[in-house]
Design a protein around this motif. Structure first.
Motif, PDB file in Angstrom:
ATOM      1  N   THR A 336       0.692  -1.369   0.101  1.00 42.41           N
ATOM      2  CA  THR A 336       0.027   0.017  -0.078  1.00 42.41           C
ATOM      3  C   THR A 336       0.941   1.053   0.031  1.00 42.41           C
ATOM      4  O   THR A 336       1.990   1.429   0.423  1.00 42.41           O
ATOM      5  N   SER A 337       0.267   2.460  -0.516  1.00 41.16           N
ATOM      6  CA  SER A 337       0.759   3.553  -0.542  1.00 41.16           C
ATOM      7  C   SER A 337      -0.165   4.361   0.410  1.00 41.16           C
ATOM      8  O   SER A 337      -1.352   4.243   0.006  1.00 41.16           O
ATOM      9  N   PRO A 338       0.259   5.021   1.324  1.00 45.65           N
ATOM     10  CA  PRO A 338       1.566   5.349   1.865  1.00 45.65           C
ATOM     11  C   PRO A 338       2.272   4.557   2.902  1.00 45.65           C
ATOM     12  O   PRO A 338       3.345   5.068   3.378  1.00 45.65           O
ATOM     13  N   ILE A 339       1.665   3.572   3.021  1.00 48.71           N
ATOM     14  CA  ILE A 339       2.387   2.570   4.276  1.00 48.71           C
ATOM     15  C   ILE A 339       3.503   1.725   3.949  1.00 48.71           C
ATOM     16  O   ILE A 339       4.383   1.621   4.832  1.00 48.71           O
ATOM     17  N   GLY A 340       3.599   1.378   2.695  1.00 48.07           N
ATOM     18  CA  GLY A 340       4.672   0.502   2.233  1.00 48.07           C
ATOM     19  C   GLY A 340       4.203  -0.926   2.320  1.00 48.07           C
ATOM     20  O   GLY A 340       3.218  -1.382   1.503  1.00 48.07           O
ATOM     21  N   VAL A 341       4.652  -1.936   3.314  1.00 47.33           N
ATOM     22  CA  VAL A 341       3.957  -3.281   3.324  1.00 47.33           C
ATOM     23  C   VAL A 341       3.452  -3.443   4.643  1.00 47.33           C
ATOM     24  O   VAL A 341       4.072  -2.983   5.635  1.00 47.33           O
ATOM     25  N   VAL A 342       2.492  -4.311   4.721  1.00 43.72           N
ATOM     26  CA  VAL A 342       1.470  -4.353   6.158  1.00 43.72           C
ATOM     27  C   VAL A 342       1.514  -5.960   6.303  1.00 43.72           C
ATOM     28  O   VAL A 342       0.641  -6.596   5.693  1.00 43.72           O
ATOM     29  N   PRO A 343       2.484  -6.369   7.359  1.00 41.45           N
ATOM     30  CA  PRO A 343       2.227  -7.977   7.596  1.00 41.45           C
ATOM     31  C   PRO A 343       1.030  -8.112   8.219  1.00 41.45           C
ATOM     32  O   PRO A 343       0.325  -7.050   9.099  1.00 41.45           O
ATOM     33  N   GLN A 344       0.115  -9.322   7.962  1.00 42.22           N
ATOM     34  CA  GLN A 344      -1.223  -9.311   8.707  1.00 42.22           C
ATOM     35  C   GLN A 344      -1.307  -9.085  10.048  1.00 42.22           C
ATOM     36  O   GLN A 344      -2.120  -8.660  10.623  1.00 42.22           O
ATOM     37  N   GLU A 345      -0.226  -9.480  10.873  1.00 41.42           N
ATOM     38  CA  GLU A 345      -0.099  -9.352  12.312  1.00 41.42           C
ATOM     39  C   GLU A 345      -0.092  -7.906  12.794  1.00 41.42           C
ATOM     40  O   GLU A 345      -0.441  -7.385  13.898  1.00 41.42           O
ATOM     41  N   LEU A 346       0.208  -6.915  11.823  1.00 40.15           N
ATOM     42  CA  LEU A 346       0.387  -5.579  11.930  1.00 40.15           C
ATOM     43  C   LEU A 346      -0.800  -4.769  11.386  1.00 40.15           C
ATOM     44  O   LEU A 346      -0.467  -3.567  11.203  1.00 40.15           O
ATOM     45  N   GLU A 347      -1.645  -5.291  11.052  1.00 41.13           N
ATOM     46  CA  GLU A 347      -2.662  -4.655   9.979  1.00 41.13           C
ATOM     47  C   GLU A 347      -3.379  -3.420  11.236  1.00 41.13           C
ATOM     48  O   GLU A 347      -4.158  -2.727  10.556  1.00 41.13           O
ATOM     49  N   LEU A 348      -3.680  -3.753  12.498  1.00 42.69           N
ATOM     50  CA  LEU A 348      -4.244  -2.848  13.285  1.00 42.69           C
ATOM     51  C   LEU A 348      -3.206  -2.001  13.974  1.00 42.69           C
ATOM     52  O   LEU A 348      -3.703  -0.645  14.387  1.00 42.69           O
ATOM     53  N   THR A 349      -1.856  -2.174  13.731  1.00 42.76           N
ATOM     54  CA  THR A 349      -0.957  -1.196  14.184  1.00 42.76           C
ATOM     55  C   THR A 349      -0.812   0.340  13.695  1.00 42.76           C
ATOM     56  O   THR A 349      -0.519   0.371  12.404  1.00 42.76           O
ATOM     57  N   TYR A 350      -0.965   1.309  14.561  1.00 40.48           N
ATOM     58  CA  TYR A 350      -0.981   2.591  14.032  1.00 40.48           C
ATOM     59  C   TYR A 350       0.135   2.781  12.887  1.00 40.48           C
ATOM     60  O   TYR A 350       1.443   2.626  13.287  1.00 40.48           O
ATOM     61  N   PRO A 351       0.117   3.472  11.868  1.00 29.88           N
ATOM     62  CA  PRO A 351      -0.802   3.956  11.133  1.00 29.88           C
ATOM     63  C   PRO A 351      -1.596   3.064  10.116  1.00 29.88           C
ATOM     64  O   PRO A 351      -2.243   3.694   9.186  1.00 29.88           O
ATOM     65  N   ALA A 352      -1.312   1.687  10.251  1.00 27.37           N
ATOM     66  CA  ALA A 352      -1.677   0.773   9.141  1.00 27.37           C
ATOM     67  C   ALA A 352      -3.279   0.914   8.959  1.00 27.37           C
ATOM     68  O   ALA A 352      -3.889   0.507   7.784  1.00 27.37           O
ATOM     69  N   GLN A 353      -4.063   1.338   9.891  1.00 29.47           N
ATOM     70  CA  GLN A 353      -5.571   1.482   9.798  1.00 29.47           C
ATOM     71  C   GLN A 353      -6.049   2.708  10.027  1.00 29.47           C
ATOM     72  O   GLN A 353      -7.126   2.866  10.396  1.00 29.47           O
ATOM     73  N   THR A 360      -6.283   6.235  -7.305  1.00 22.92           N
ATOM     74  CA  THR A 360      -6.500   6.657  -8.870  1.00 22.92           C
ATOM     75  C   THR A 360      -6.092   5.544  -9.869  1.00 22.92           C
ATOM     76  O   THR A 360      -6.532   5.472 -10.764  1.00 22.92           O
ATOM     77  N   GLY A 361      -5.652   4.319  -8.914  1.00 25.92           N
ATOM     78  CA  GLY A 361      -5.211   3.265  -9.931  1.00 25.92           C
ATOM     79  C   GLY A 361      -3.911   3.594 -10.509  1.00 25.92           C
ATOM     80  O   GLY A 361      -3.287   2.451 -11.200  1.00 25.92           O
ATOM     81  N   ASN A 362      -3.316   4.473 -10.410  1.00 19.70           N
ATOM     82  CA  ASN A 362      -1.920   5.044 -11.007  1.00 19.70           C
ATOM     83  C   ASN A 362      -1.216   5.287  -9.901  1.00 19.70           C
ATOM     84  O   ASN A 362      -1.282   6.164  -8.877  1.00 19.70           O
ATOM     85  N   TRP A 363       0.252   4.697  -9.690  1.00 15.14           N
ATOM     86  CA  TRP A 363       1.052   5.012  -8.848  1.00 15.14           C
ATOM     87  C   TRP A 363       2.135   6.027  -9.213  1.00 15.14           C
ATOM     88  O   TRP A 363       2.396   6.131 -10.244  1.00 15.14           O
ATOM     89  N   THR A 364       2.538   6.838  -8.395  1.00 17.23           N
ATOM     90  CA  THR A 364       3.317   8.007  -8.777  1.00 17.23           C
ATOM     91  C   THR A 364       4.829   7.296  -8.812  1.00 17.23           C
ATOM     92  O   THR A 364       5.047   6.234  -8.106  1.00 17.23           O
ATOM     93  N   ALA A 365       5.540   7.942  -9.399  1.00 15.62           N
ATOM     94  CA  ALA A 365       7.102   7.562  -9.330  1.00 15.62           C
ATOM     95  C   ALA A 365       7.648   7.360  -7.930  1.00 15.62           C
ATOM     96  O   ALA A 365       8.175   6.217  -7.668  1.00 15.62           O
TER      97      ALA A 365
END
Ligand SMILES: [Zn+2]
Length: 582
Positions: A336-353, A360-365
């Motif tokens: 995800t942008s802007p978080i990066g990668v979120v392992p399932q164990e940390l999906e609740l951990t601030y600021p992941a949720q 937009t379906g388009n990622w910026t560079a």
């Protein structure tokens, strides 16, 4: 020793405080009416400086022109007397130090206008060399457009001088810039001054409007600080002025200054509106902890999936479909942008949720670069038997860029879209021969992963070596195998709240412990800053802390950073959740 200034809330380097005069001033705020300059009425040798409780008295000082050599300034430095009333000392960034006053006036403030680098350096240097619990005053610089950025940098006190002066010169100021009065066909404001018909609206009215607009802008800043959302406001508002945009970016480069002051969780969400969001402390800190502290403890293949708009991800329809197809045979990590990668164990951990982004379906560079760098660092640290990318087409460049950095082969399982029947059947069959892990293992891994993230590398297995997990996700309770409770997951922030038994394990472990050492008293409800003897430097607002003194062992949540606890003479240093008297 600060008697007349107290900070109540912190939002990164910005603070909501109170100048405790006879009529208190809430800060960030204007001090025009309460500043009393004793310097001009005082001659050396005279012992009495006049002042009182209704004003902030600026102590006798010599003003040096900008660029005066430091040695010259020091040679003529004033000895500041101890006074019994609210006082401020005039300092320059190079000579600032603790003078025992409640506030500090930056002498060269006006020269900093327009110079982002000089401004950021001056404020950081002054804040670093004066006590944390004192106010910083920048005279003659505030406008409705710049106060939010100045407050974000760490300035507390302002005046209306510049806004009024510019008004008298015919400059009409708003939060999104300025205009020459003669260029305005309409007055874009509903304040009393602007009720004057346009044809009669003169420079006096303009000055009055500017002052009112500045007051309103400061109220907005204070409300944003209360909500913990000053940064979100700035990412839009500061764009109207290049100097302000440059200050925000320069501050982002001063990561240590902002990081020390940024809470580990907030009540409110983050609005990700631009690439500037990627440089926020909250985002960088999450990525840094996921790639340096977190450790995958599943033997299963990695399954990379796209994030969902709904948070936590596991509540979303798409992730429910992924779960049904994967069935405990893969370790789910969301990209995800802007978080990066979120392992399932940390999906609740601030600021992941706690974020909303513009999809937009388009990622910026910049986004592609950020997320793929985090993914590469993640894969570098965590080895998997297989890496499966169950992602839509627009995520492919991220996986490919990460693959160039680490030696990992991605298996792609999506045709068209990740939730099509074909794609779901594909991921299910790809994992068909993989063993399933147990739900209990997932719960144990969640507790340990959050502990790693929150307390430091290796903390999970250190603190929770003997572990049982009760209750239903996300309200997990961690106990030892005899049933004694050690911690619970706070579902809103995905962080652990320790019990006394959990805190003792943390204190006894070799994992880095955040400690607040206190005097010989029993803290009830909270620990005030004057009671703090010492505190671990790495403590951040919102951190779990072990509080220990001759009469008490306790666990609570830090309200300020470690350095601020040690320096401050006022305010709540930490709350106390559980307490053992000695
Ligand atoms: Zn107006």
């Amino acid at each position: 020793m600060t008697e007349y200034f107290e900070i109540h809330e912190r939002d990164s380097a910005a603070r909501l405080g109170e100048l405790r005069l006879e009529n208190p001033v809430t800060t960030p705020g204007l001090v025009d009416d309460v500043v009393h300059d004793a310097g001009s009425q005082w001659t050396p040798g005279e012992s009495d400086i006049d002042g009182g409780d209704s004003t902030l008295t600026v102590l006798p000082h010599r003003a040096f022109p900008g660029g005066t050599p430091e040695e010259v300034e020091e040679a003529f430095a004033t000895e500041y007397p101890d006074v019994e009333f609210p006082s401020a000392a005039v300092v320059s960034p190079d000579t600032a130090e603790n003078h025992g006053t409640d506030a500090y006036v930056l002498s060269n403030a006006q020269e900093l206008s327009g110079h982002a680098r000089a401004f950021v350096e001056a404020v950081i240097q002054t804040r670093a060399t004066t006590p944390a619990d004192t106010a910083l005053y920048l005279p003659g610089v505030a406008t409705p457009g710049n106060v939010a950025t100045l407050a974000y940098a760490g300035v507390d006190l302002f005046d209306t001088d510049k806004a009024v002066l510019e008004g008298l010169q015919g400059k009409y100021l708003t939060t999104d810039g300025d205009a020459f009065l003669e260029d305005l066909t309409e007055l874009p404001c509903a304040c009393p001054a602007c009720q004057t018909p346009r044809a009669e609206f003169d420079r006096e009215d303009c000055a009055e409007h500017n002052e009112r607009a500045l007051r309103a802008a400061l109220a907005t800043v204070r409300e944003r600080i209360r909500a913990g959302q000053l940064r979100d406001y700035l990412e839009g508002q500061a764009r109207h002025d290049q100097w302000l945009t440059a200050i925000v970016r320069r501050l982002d480069q001063q990561y240590a200054y902002l990081e020390e002051r940024t809470p580990v969780f907030r009540r409110n969400g983050i609005t990700a509106a631009s690439d500037d969001t990627l440089r926020r402390v909250e985002i960088q800190r999450y990525a840094e902890r996921v790639t340096n502290r977190y450790r995958n403890r599943f033997d299963a293949p990695l399954v990379l999936v796209p994030c969902s708009a709904r948070k936590p991800y596991s509540d979303s329809q798409s992730h429910a479909q992924f779960h049904d197809a994967i069935q405990y045979r893969g370790h789910l990590v969301s990209m995800t942008s802007p978080i990066g990668v979120v392992p399932q164990e940390l999906e609740l951990t601030y600021p992941a949720q706690h974020y909303d982004s513009v999809v937009t379906g388009n990622w910026t560079a910049t986004e592609i670069e950020f997320v793929s760098d985090v993914l590469a660092a993640y894969l570098e640290r965590n080895e998997y038997p297989r890496v499966i990318a169950h992602v839509p087409e627009d995520y492919r460049p991220i996986c490919e860029r990460a693959a160039e950095q680490v030696d990992v082969e991605f298996e792609y399982t999506v045709t068209d879209h990740p939730t099509t029947t074909d794609s779901l059947a594909n991921i299910a069959s790809t994992l068909a021969d993989e063993p399933k892990y147990r739900k209990r293992q997932r719960q144990h891994n969640t507790i340990r992963a959050i502990a790693d993230y929150q307390f430091g590398e290796g903390a999970g297995p250190e603190i929770f070596d003997d572990l049982a997990v009760e209750s239903r996700y996300p309200k997990l309770r961690a106990t030892d195998t005899d049933g004694e409770q050690l911690a619970m997951v706070v579902p809103q922030y995905g962080l652990l709240a320790l019990t006394i038994a959990g805190a003792r394990r943390w204190a006894d472990s070799s994992a880095p412990t955040k400690r607040v050492e206190i005097d010989a008293f029993v803290p009830h409800g909270s620990v005030l800053a004057p009671g703090v003897v010492d505190a671990t430097e790495s403590i951040r607002p919102g951190d779990e802390v072990v509080i220990e003194g001759p009469k008490a062992f306790a666990v609570g949540r830090a309200e300020m950073s470690g350095p601020e606890m040690v320096e401050s003479t006022r305010g709540i240093a930490s709350s106390v959740r559980h307490l053992d008297e000695k």
